[in-house]
Design an enzyme around this catalytic site. Structure first.
Site, mmCIF file in Angstrom:
data_model
loop_
_atom_site.group_PDB
_atom_site.id
_atom_site.type_symbol
_atom_site.label_atom_id
_atom_site.label_comp_id
_atom_site.label_asym_id
_atom_site.label_seq_id
_atom_site.Cartn_x
_atom_site.Cartn_y
_atom_site.Cartn_z
ATOM 1 N N CYS A 136 21.747 -114.426 5.145
ATOM 2 C CA CYS A 136 21.494 -113.689 6.383
ATOM 3 C C CYS A 136 21.982 -112.246 6.257
ATOM 4 C CB CYS A 136 22.193 -114.409 7.539
ATOM 5 S SG CYS A 136 22.096 -113.551 9.107
ATOM 6 N N CYS A 139 23.587 -110.764 9.419
ATOM 7 C CA CYS A 139 24.936 -111.275 9.677
ATOM 8 C C CYS A 139 25.961 -110.685 8.711
ATOM 9 C CB CYS A 139 24.986 -112.785 9.498
ATOM 10 S SG CYS A 139 23.565 -113.673 10.075
ATOM 11 N N ASP A 140 25.626 -110.646 7.449
ATOM 12 C CA ASP A 140 26.654 -110.395 6.433
ATOM 13 C C ASP A 140 26.510 -109.081 5.668
ATOM 14 O OD1 ASP A 140 27.711 -112.858 7.094
ATOM 15 O OD2 ASP A 140 26.531 -113.933 5.612
HETATM 16 C C1 LIG Z 1 25.978 -118.051 6.322
HETATM 17 C C2 LIG Z 1 25.411 -117.716 7.676
HETATM 18 C C3 LIG Z 1 25.973 -116.686 8.391
HETATM 19 C C4 LIG Z 1 25.462 -116.363 9.652
HETATM 20 N N1 LIG Z 1 26.059 -115.337 10.343
HETATM 21 C C5 LIG Z 1 25.581 -115.023 11.571
HETATM 22 C C6 LIG Z 1 26.177 -113.952 12.310
HETATM 23 O O1 LIG Z 1 27.129 -113.305 11.865
HETATM 24 N N2 LIG Z 1 25.652 -113.678 13.535
HETATM 25 C C7 LIG Z 1 24.585 -114.364 14.060
HETATM 26 O O2 LIG Z 1 24.182 -114.081 15.187
HETATM 27 N N3 LIG Z 1 23.989 -115.349 13.365
HETATM 28 C C8 LIG Z 1 24.455 -115.706 12.142
HETATM 29 N N4 LIG Z 1 23.845 -116.696 11.436
HETATM 30 C C9 LIG Z 1 22.704 -117.419 12.050
HETATM 31 C C10 LIG Z 1 23.229 -118.399 13.125
HETATM 32 O O3 LIG Z 1 24.349 -119.107 12.638
HETATM 33 C C11 LIG Z 1 22.132 -119.375 13.553
HETATM 34 O O4 LIG Z 1 21.026 -118.648 14.006
HETATM 35 C C12 LIG Z 1 22.629 -120.301 14.657
HETATM 36 O O5 LIG Z 1 23.777 -121.035 14.249
HETATM 37 C C13 LIG Z 1 21.547 -121.299 15.074
HETATM 38 O O6 LIG Z 1 22.085 -122.137 16.049
HETATM 39 P P1 LIG Z 1 21.481 -123.586 16.354
HETATM 40 O O7 LIG Z 1 22.402 -124.206 17.331
HETATM 41 O O8 LIG Z 1 20.048 -123.467 16.670
HETATM 42 O O9 LIG Z 1 21.518 -124.379 14.983
HETATM 43 P P2 LIG Z 1 22.679 -124.689 13.951
HETATM 44 O O10 LIG Z 1 23.751 -123.692 13.994
HETATM 45 O O11 LIG Z 1 21.960 -124.921 12.674
HETATM 46 O O12 LIG Z 1 23.290 -126.065 14.474
HETATM 47 C C14 LIG Z 1 22.547 -127.239 14.436
HETATM 48 C C15 LIG Z 1 23.502 -128.428 14.486
HETATM 49 O O13 LIG Z 1 22.718 -129.610 14.560
HETATM 50 C C16 LIG Z 1 23.254 -130.578 13.679
HETATM 51 N N5 LIG Z 1 22.176 -131.470 13.264
HETATM 52 C C17 LIG Z 1 21.177 -131.222 12.376
HETATM 53 N N6 LIG Z 1 20.379 -132.302 12.292
HETATM 54 C C18 LIG Z 1 20.882 -133.234 13.136
HETATM 55 C C19 LIG Z 1 20.498 -134.549 13.486
HETATM 56 N N7 LIG Z 1 19.425 -135.152 12.962
HETATM 57 N N8 LIG Z 1 21.254 -135.212 14.386
HETATM 58 C C20 LIG Z 1 22.345 -134.650 14.948
HETATM 59 N N9 LIG Z 1 22.754 -133.401 14.643
HETATM 60 C C21 LIG Z 1 22.033 -132.699 13.757
HETATM 61 C C22 LIG Z 1 23.841 -129.775 12.535
HETATM 62 O O14 LIG Z 1 24.865 -130.523 11.893
HETATM 63 C C23 LIG Z 1 24.397 -128.570 13.281
HETATM 64 O O15 LIG Z 1 25.714 -128.795 13.704
HETATM 65 C C24 LIG Z 1 24.350 -117.069 10.184
HETATM 66 C C25 LIG Z 1 23.777 -118.109 9.452
HETATM 67 C C26 LIG Z 1 24.307 -118.450 8.216
HETATM 68 C C27 LIG Z 1 23.703 -119.581 7.441
#
Ligand SMILES: Cc1cc2nc3c(=O)[nH]c(=O)nc-3n(C[C@H](O)[C@H](O)[C@H](O)COP(=O)(O)OP(=O)(O)OC[C@H]3O[C@@H](n4cnc5c(N)ncnc54)[C@H](O)[C@@H]3O)c2cc1C
Length: 314
Positions: A136, A139-140
């Site tokens: 990302c 982000c980084d």
């Molecule tokens: C290394 C990295 C750094 C980042 N840094 C930033 C930043 O600085 N700022 C920023 O704004 N964004 C950042 N992002 C992007 C941001 O983290 C994501 O856009 C955000 O977390 C998405 O949120 P979400 O809740 O949709 O999904 P996720 O954060 O992916 O959470 C989904 C959750 O669902 C769970 N899950 C998956 N499948 C299942 C299932 N079948 N049953 C039950 N649970 C399940 C997973 O374990 C997880 O806990 C970064 C991403 C990465 C990879």
């Protein structure tokens, strides 16, 4: 009262799911979050979040904890490290089997299972995620001020992000497995005319090496098989994105990339099933966009529950 029946079950406890939990529980809606693995989602992969409004700088782990405690304090039940083994979403009462034994039911469901960047799947990648390897640039990128970095990939996002990373890095080397790019010509042109960007074509990273942090990579030319070692501060991998929606194939409408198709209120193709965050069909994937989706899906689910209750009275 059945302690396994909830008004809403949220599948996935990243920022989208936790925000949905906060809004649901605060509205006195009986809510359960089921999360595979540790609560917090992709947030816990980043050591510093500096673009979440209202918080100058926070670790992903800390931000997850704050969100988790907010949801819990309002009364949301959170179960982590669970595995969903069966799902029935079409019926009026939704049924979710966990760990092959426990059955939870709900009147509405929010899917917020997020996604993951497509990994290279080479040795060292897991070890150095967040310690030199990133997926990302938004982000980084800032952490690589005046550093030498590599961008892996040859599509639009790889070349666009390579250009954007030159705002920070002193040099960006694009490593691409083919001898031509898949990106649009204008993206290639932008990258090629940037003096900070160099290219290593027909090559793949085959290993990440370091101690606490990433220090170097091994790069292999695909034609000659020659291997070079390169000292590097960071590697950004942009070879595609995968939504965590495998469990919902043939259950709800997904687009050709496996992303969940939603309406404006984030309801999916099934009545009473909403979706939020990185798993849905959308352009920008950030914590701010995930929490916004979590809010909309929770409010949509609450409205749905009220409508169902009204209909039951008639
Ligand atoms: C290394 C990295 C750094 C980042 N840094 C930033 C930043 O600085 N700022 C920023 O704004 N964004 C950042 N992002 C992007 C941001 O983290 C994501 O856009 C955000 O977390 C998405 O949120 P979400 O809740 O949709 O999904 P996720 O954060 O992916 O959470 C989904 C959750 O669902 C769970 N899950 C998956 N499948 C299942 C299932 N079948 N049953 C039950 N649970 C399940 C997973 O374990 C997880 O806990 C970064 C991403 C990465 C990879």
């Amino acid at each position: 009262m059945n302690d396994k029946h909830f008004d809403v079950i949220v599948i996935g406890g990243g920022p989208a799911g936790l925000t949905a939990g906060i809004y649901l529980a605060r509205a006195k809606t009986k809510a359960l979050i089921l999360n595979e693995g540790t609560v917090g989602g992709q947030m816990i992969l980043t050591h510093e979040i500096a673009n979440y409004p209202g918080v100058e700088s926070i670790s992903g782990y800390q931000l997850s904890n704050v969100m988790k405690n907010q949801a819990k304090n309002f009364g949301c039940v959170i179960k982590s490290n669970v595995r969903i083994t069966n799902l029935e979403l079409n019926s009026e009462v939704k049924r979710i089997e966990v760990n092959n034994k426990d059955i939870y039911t709900a009147d509405a469901v929010i899917i917020s299972t997020g996604g993951r960047s497509r990994p290279l799947n080479v040795p060292g990648e897991e070890k150095f995620k967040g310690k030199g390897i990133s997926y990302c640039a938004t982000c980084d990128g800032d952490f690589f001020q005046d550093k030498n970095i590599i961008v892996v990939g040859g599509g639009n996002s790889a070349l666009e992000e390579a250009v954007s990373l030159t705002k920070y890095a002193s040099s960006v080397t694009v490593v691409h497995q083919f001898d031509n790019f898949q990106a649009f010509p204008h993206a290639v042109e932008e990258a090629e005319k940037n003096s900070k960007i160099k290219f290593i074509m027909e090559s793949k990273i085959i290993e990440f090496i370091g101690n606490e942090k990433l220090e170097k990579v091994l790069i292999q030319n695909q034609a000659t098989k020659e291997i070079i070692e390169m000292n590097i501060d960071g590697v950004f991998i942009f070879i595609g994105y995968m939504p965590n929606t495998e469990k919902f194939i043939d259950k709800i409408e997904l687009n050709k990339w496996g992303e969940i198709v939603t309406k404006a209120n984030l309801e999916t193709s099934i009545s009473g099933v909403f979706a939020a965050g990185d798993s849905i069909q959308k352009r920008y994937r950030q914590i701010t966009t995930a929490v916004a989706d979590g809010t909309i899906a929770a409010l949509g689910a609450i409205e749905y529950l009220n409508e169902v209750k009204q209909l039951q009275k008639v």
